[in-house]
Design a protein around this motif. Structure first.
Motif, mmCIF file in Angstrom:
data_model
loop_
_atom_site.group_PDB
_atom_site.id
_atom_site.type_symbol
_atom_site.label_atom_id
_atom_site.label_comp_id
_atom_site.label_asym_id
_atom_site.label_seq_id
_atom_site.Cartn_x
_atom_site.Cartn_y
_atom_site.Cartn_z
ATOM 1 N N SER A 192 0.790 -1.604 -0.103
ATOM 2 C CA SER A 192 0.239 0.204 -0.217
ATOM 3 C C SER A 192 0.564 1.130 -0.099
ATOM 4 C CB SER A 192 -1.159 0.008 1.157
ATOM 5 O OG SER A 192 -1.509 -1.008 1.066
ATOM 6 N N ALA A 193 1.754 1.303 0.607
ATOM 7 C CA ALA A 193 3.240 2.412 0.636
ATOM 8 C C ALA A 193 3.112 2.350 -0.500
ATOM 9 C CB ALA A 193 3.604 2.201 1.794
ATOM 10 N N ALA A 194 4.039 1.456 -0.919
ATOM 11 C CA ALA A 194 4.841 1.613 -2.608
ATOM 12 C C ALA A 194 3.632 2.198 -3.405
ATOM 13 C CB ALA A 194 4.508 -0.354 -2.623
ATOM 14 N N VAL A 197 2.781 5.922 -3.317
ATOM 15 C CA VAL A 197 3.688 6.824 -3.876
ATOM 16 C C VAL A 197 4.048 6.720 -5.347
ATOM 17 C CG1 VAL A 197 5.085 7.621 -1.284
ATOM 18 C CG2 VAL A 197 5.896 5.115 -2.394
ATOM 19 N N GLY A 198 3.312 6.310 -5.284
ATOM 20 C CA GLY A 198 3.798 5.995 -7.120
ATOM 21 C C GLY A 198 4.024 4.465 -8.055
ATOM 22 N N GLY A 199 4.159 3.942 -7.183
ATOM 23 C CA GLY A 199 4.628 2.537 -7.547
ATOM 24 C C GLY A 199 3.793 1.692 -8.006
ATOM 25 N N MET A 200 4.085 0.376 -8.999
ATOM 26 C CA MET A 200 3.628 -0.599 -9.617
ATOM 27 C C MET A 200 3.576 -1.048 -8.764
ATOM 28 S SD MET A 200 2.616 -0.329 -12.812
ATOM 29 C CE MET A 200 3.190 1.259 -13.923
ATOM 30 N N GLY A 201 2.610 -2.720 -8.279
ATOM 31 C CA GLY A 201 2.091 -2.906 -7.001
ATOM 32 C C GLY A 201 3.284 -4.770 -7.250
ATOM 33 N N GLN A 202 3.005 -4.764 -8.473
ATOM 34 C CA GLN A 202 4.080 -5.828 -8.559
ATOM 35 C C GLN A 202 5.339 -5.802 -7.998
ATOM 36 O OE1 GLN A 202 2.623 -4.371 -11.052
ATOM 37 N NE2 GLN A 202 3.964 -3.955 -13.166
ATOM 38 N N VAL A 203 5.865 -4.394 -7.923
ATOM 39 C CA VAL A 203 7.766 -4.754 -7.858
ATOM 40 C C VAL A 203 7.834 -4.365 -6.603
ATOM 41 C CG1 VAL A 203 7.896 -3.172 -9.238
ATOM 42 C CG2 VAL A 203 7.528 -1.175 -7.495
ATOM 43 N N ALA A 204 6.787 -4.417 -5.664
ATOM 44 C CA ALA A 204 7.028 -4.610 -3.465
ATOM 45 C C ALA A 204 6.109 -5.941 -3.549
ATOM 46 C CB ALA A 204 5.580 -3.675 -3.675
ATOM 47 N N LEU A 205 6.451 -7.092 -4.378
ATOM 48 C CA LEU A 205 5.453 -8.224 -4.374
ATOM 49 C C LEU A 205 6.840 -8.989 -3.490
ATOM 50 C CD1 LEU A 205 3.245 -10.052 -4.250
ATOM 51 C CD2 LEU A 205 3.977 -10.982 -6.858
ATOM 52 N N SER A 206 8.512 -9.104 -4.130
ATOM 53 C CA SER A 206 8.544 -10.057 -3.684
ATOM 54 C C SER A 206 9.096 -9.510 -1.712
ATOM 55 C CB SER A 206 10.255 -10.091 -4.311
ATOM 56 O OG SER A 206 10.232 -10.746 -5.819
ATOM 57 N N THR A 207 9.567 -8.035 -2.099
ATOM 58 C CA THR A 207 9.753 -7.375 -0.587
ATOM 59 C C THR A 207 9.067 -7.613 0.574
ATOM 60 O OG1 THR A 207 10.803 -5.975 -1.714
ATOM 61 C CG2 THR A 207 10.696 -5.305 0.289
ATOM 62 N N ALA A 208 7.658 -7.512 0.112
ATOM 63 C CA ALA A 208 6.332 -7.747 1.041
ATOM 64 C C ALA A 208 6.220 -9.391 0.976
ATOM 65 C CB ALA A 208 5.219 -7.634 0.736
ATOM 66 N N ALA A 209 6.164 -10.299 0.805
ATOM 67 C CA ALA A 209 6.066 -11.652 0.289
ATOM 68 C C ALA A 209 7.625 -12.470 1.929
ATOM 69 C CB ALA A 209 6.727 -12.753 -0.507
ATOM 70 N N GLY A 330 8.177 0.322 2.205
ATOM 71 C CA GLY A 330 7.386 0.055 0.520
ATOM 72 C C GLY A 330 7.815 1.692 -0.638
ATOM 73 N N LEU A 331 7.554 2.328 1.080
ATOM 74 C CA LEU A 331 8.134 3.937 -0.047
ATOM 75 C C LEU A 331 9.368 4.213 -0.778
ATOM 76 C CD1 LEU A 331 8.109 7.291 1.917
ATOM 77 C CD2 LEU A 331 10.137 7.062 0.799
ATOM 78 N N ILE A 332 10.589 3.181 0.266
ATOM 79 C CA ILE A 332 11.546 2.943 -0.931
ATOM 80 C C ILE A 332 11.756 2.361 -2.121
ATOM 81 C CG2 ILE A 332 13.827 2.149 -0.740
ATOM 82 C CD1 ILE A 332 13.906 2.458 2.013
ATOM 83 N N VAL A 333 10.674 1.074 -2.201
ATOM 84 C CA VAL A 333 10.359 0.432 -3.815
ATOM 85 C C VAL A 333 9.644 1.475 -4.713
ATOM 86 C CG1 VAL A 333 9.626 -1.575 -4.255
ATOM 87 C CG2 VAL A 333 11.015 -1.938 -2.270
ATOM 88 N N GLY A 334 8.551 1.829 -4.251
ATOM 89 C CA GLY A 334 7.638 2.258 -4.878
ATOM 90 C C GLY A 334 7.832 4.027 -5.369
ATOM 91 N N ASN A 335 8.414 4.467 -4.871
ATOM 92 C CA ASN A 335 9.581 6.338 -5.166
ATOM 93 C C ASN A 335 10.015 5.793 -5.947
ATOM 94 O OD1 ASN A 335 10.538 8.985 -4.383
ATOM 95 N ND2 ASN A 335 9.322 8.757 -2.822
ATOM 96 N N VAL A 478 -6.746 -1.518 -3.771
ATOM 97 C CA VAL A 478 -7.139 -0.672 -2.610
ATOM 98 C C VAL A 478 -5.878 -0.620 -1.689
ATOM 99 C CG1 VAL A 478 -9.606 -0.962 -2.705
ATOM 100 C CG2 VAL A 478 -8.364 -2.521 -1.602
ATOM 101 N N HIS A 479 -4.821 -0.829 -2.675
ATOM 102 C CA HIS A 479 -3.558 -0.933 -1.968
ATOM 103 C C HIS A 479 -3.043 0.058 -2.162
ATOM 104 C CE1 HIS A 479 -3.151 -6.182 -1.430
ATOM 105 N NE2 HIS A 479 -3.152 -5.539 -1.053
ATOM 106 N N ASP A 480 -3.107 1.650 -1.187
ATOM 107 C CA ASP A 480 -2.857 2.464 -1.569
ATOM 108 C C ASP A 480 -2.719 3.081 -0.075
ATOM 109 O OD1 ASP A 480 -5.038 3.027 -1.444
ATOM 110 O OD2 ASP A 480 -5.377 3.874 -3.955
ATOM 111 N N ARG A 481 -3.111 4.402 0.130
ATOM 112 C CA ARG A 481 -3.628 5.273 1.165
ATOM 113 C C ARG A 481 -4.495 4.624 1.644
ATOM 114 N NH1 ARG A 481 -1.248 11.223 1.959
ATOM 115 N NH2 ARG A 481 -2.388 11.763 4.327
ATOM 116 N N ARG A 482 -5.521 4.478 0.857
ATOM 117 C CA ARG A 482 -6.744 4.346 1.726
ATOM 118 C C ARG A 482 -7.315 3.066 2.958
ATOM 119 N NH1 ARG A 482 -10.487 3.830 -3.681
ATOM 120 N NH2 ARG A 482 -7.869 2.584 -4.532
#
Length: 496
Positions: A192-194, A197-209, A330-335, A478-482
């Motif tokens: 959600s943090a990624a 701030v404008g990141g694509m959901g898939q780029v955070a998947l490995s880190t989130a897992a 999330g912020l680092i990955v998504g920014n 809804v994986h975002d600020r909401r």
């Protein structure tokens, strides 16, 4: 590309930093080797300041050699009304020379990022009725995270199992805790943090897992250290397969998490991958230090602990790996930027948000252990008392009871878990009820949650909503600020 429906029936149980410029939570020391190179990094201090201005370190990291300011360790009054007037900068990124004193700052003018928390008073308790949170957003985000993260973990473990010469029975055990129906808060916050701030959901998947695997590794080891009997509605792993094998499964889970993080090299590049690894290392170190604090308090049957002592332990043990690091990563990955100077203020904001909400979360978790429903809570009710854990409510009861009562409670807490009786546990519970300790916990948790909401409102670098964009391999807008907004009340009023 993952899709929720695709995995509904799956078996779930899917810029280099050599120049010293980094967005990781470290501050360069002044120590140099013979070549003049900086040798070590130390985190900045998170400080929790009392109403009287005394400051105590909330994470107790090493202070920089250039700092000569003492830290007052004066005690917090153990009363039902407390004031925590200052939460200072939380592991802000490194500083750079400004040409004046070689120790300038790229922080905003308000370098301490002081957070004036609400005074907590029994006379101004919030309404006893649960505040509302959007269950649709919470449920959709958590459920879709559970599917996506579960599929990712299952696929990754499957690949490791298929390596020639692997010992397959180990990988069967690795699928136990991650698929017991955990909430998936940490990976959902990261994604959600990624996206916020404008990141694509898939780029955070490995880190989130990877965060979810680290969480489950901690749970396996924590259950052993605490002597816990149930986890997520089932027997703890060490009760099911024995302590030696459970320890090994926990170790293996940690190893797998590292493997997932290395997948970031192709997904987000070298610079961000190294920054994420530094974040994870710092998170893990803070967590084990916090666990050591708590275990020492139990082993030494410590009394005279204040609210502030509890906050310090929470920041280390809970806040970093449960809230602060998922939001920071999330912020680092998504920014879109990997420039550390672009991320200083955003990282400071999400760190404060995660710290305040993390303390509220832990207090609420401790309250549920006392008054929750076991089926909804997933762990045994009263387990913290059986284990002798020093919670905010227990510390409050010990401080406010008579000398005879507090001595009796300490005797009970010192009794080994197998020898404690339900009557002894009920005595401790009765002291908490008699001296308003439960109400004190509710008041502090709800006040902190309100402050977290105020902090989130101030984070204007996050978009209110982040629609799915062209090329984004993600299906959950809804994986975002909401989600982060609804998470605040969910943390406090879940399972009620």
């Amino acid at each position: 590309m993952w899709h929720p429906q695709r995995f509904r029936n799956a078996q779930l149980g899917e810029n280099g930093c050599g120049n010293g410029k980094s967005v990781v939570p470290f501050l360069r020391t002044e120590e140099t080797d013979s070549a003049g190179e900086l040798q070590s990094c130390v985190p900045q201090t998170i400080a929790v300041s009392e109403a009287n201005g005394d400051v105590a370190s909330a994470t107790l990291p090493e202070r920089t050699p250039s700092s000569n300011q003492p830290i007052s360790m004066a005690s917090t009054p153990q009363t039902a009304t407390i004031a925590v007037s200052d939460v200072a900068s939380a592991t802000l990124p490194e500083r750079i020379p400004d040409g004046k004193n070689n120790r300038g700052s790229i922080l905003p003018e308000d370098a301490n990022l002081e957070a004036d928390l609400n005074t907590v008073s029994e006379a101004t308790l919030p309404t006893p009725y649960p505040a509302q949170f959007d269950k649709t957003i919470i449920n959709q985000a958590l459920e879709d995270s559970r599917i996506a993260i579960g599929a990712k973990i299952q696929e990754f473990i499957g690949r490791r199992r298929e390596v020639i010469g692997s010992y397959e029975p180990l990988y069967d055990l690795l699928l136990d805790y991650p698929f017991r129906g955990g909430k998936m808060l940490r990976p959902t916050m990261c994604i959600s943090a990624a996206r916020a701030v404008g990141g694509m959901g898939q780029v955070a998947l490995s880190t989130a897992a990877a965060l979810e695997l680290y969480h489950n590794a901690f749970l396996i080891h924590d259950d052993i250290e605490d002597g816990s009997e149930s986890r997520r509605g089932k027997g703890t792993l060490h009760h099911n397969i024995g302590i030696p094998r459970a320890i090994n499964v926990g170790d293996a889970t940690n190893v797998l998490a590292v493997g997932l993080l290395l997948e970031n090299l192709s997904a987000i590049g070298v610079t961000k991958t190294l920054n994420v690894l530094h974040e994870i290392e710092f998170m893990a170190r803070q967590s084990v230090e916090g666990q050591a604090m708590e275990l020492d308090w139990v082993a030494e049957n410590t009394d005279n602990l204040s609210d502030r002592d509890y906050f310090k332990m929470c920041v280390k043990k809970t806040c970093w790996y449960s809230f602060m690091t998922p939001c920071r990563i999330g912020l680092i990955v998504g920014n879109s930027s990997a420039n550390p100077q672009d991320l200083v203020e955003p990282l400071a904001g999400v760190t404060r948000f995660g710290m305040i909400l993390g303390i509220a979360f832990q207090i609420q978790d401790d309250l549920l252990n006392l008054v929750g429903d076991m089926k909804a809570y997933g762990k045994e009710i009263g387990g913290d008392i059986y284990e002798g854990k020093r919670t905010l409510m227990l510390n409050h009861a010990i401080a406010h009871s008579s000398p005879v009562e507090s001595r009796r409670m300490l005797e009970i807490l010192a009794t080994p878990r197998p020898e404690k009786t339900p009557e002894q546990v009920e005595f401790v519970m009765e002291q908490m009820r008699q001296y308003g300790s439960i109400e004190h916990g509710w008041a502090v948790a709800r006040s902190l949650a309100q402050k977290a909401a105020d902090i989130l409102d101030s984070l204007d670098f996050m978009e209110p909503e982040t629609p799915i964009r062209p090329g984004e391999k993600w299906q959950t807008p809804v994986h975002d600020r909401r989600f982060l907004k609804e998470l605040i009340n969910y943390v406090i009023y879940r399972n009620l």
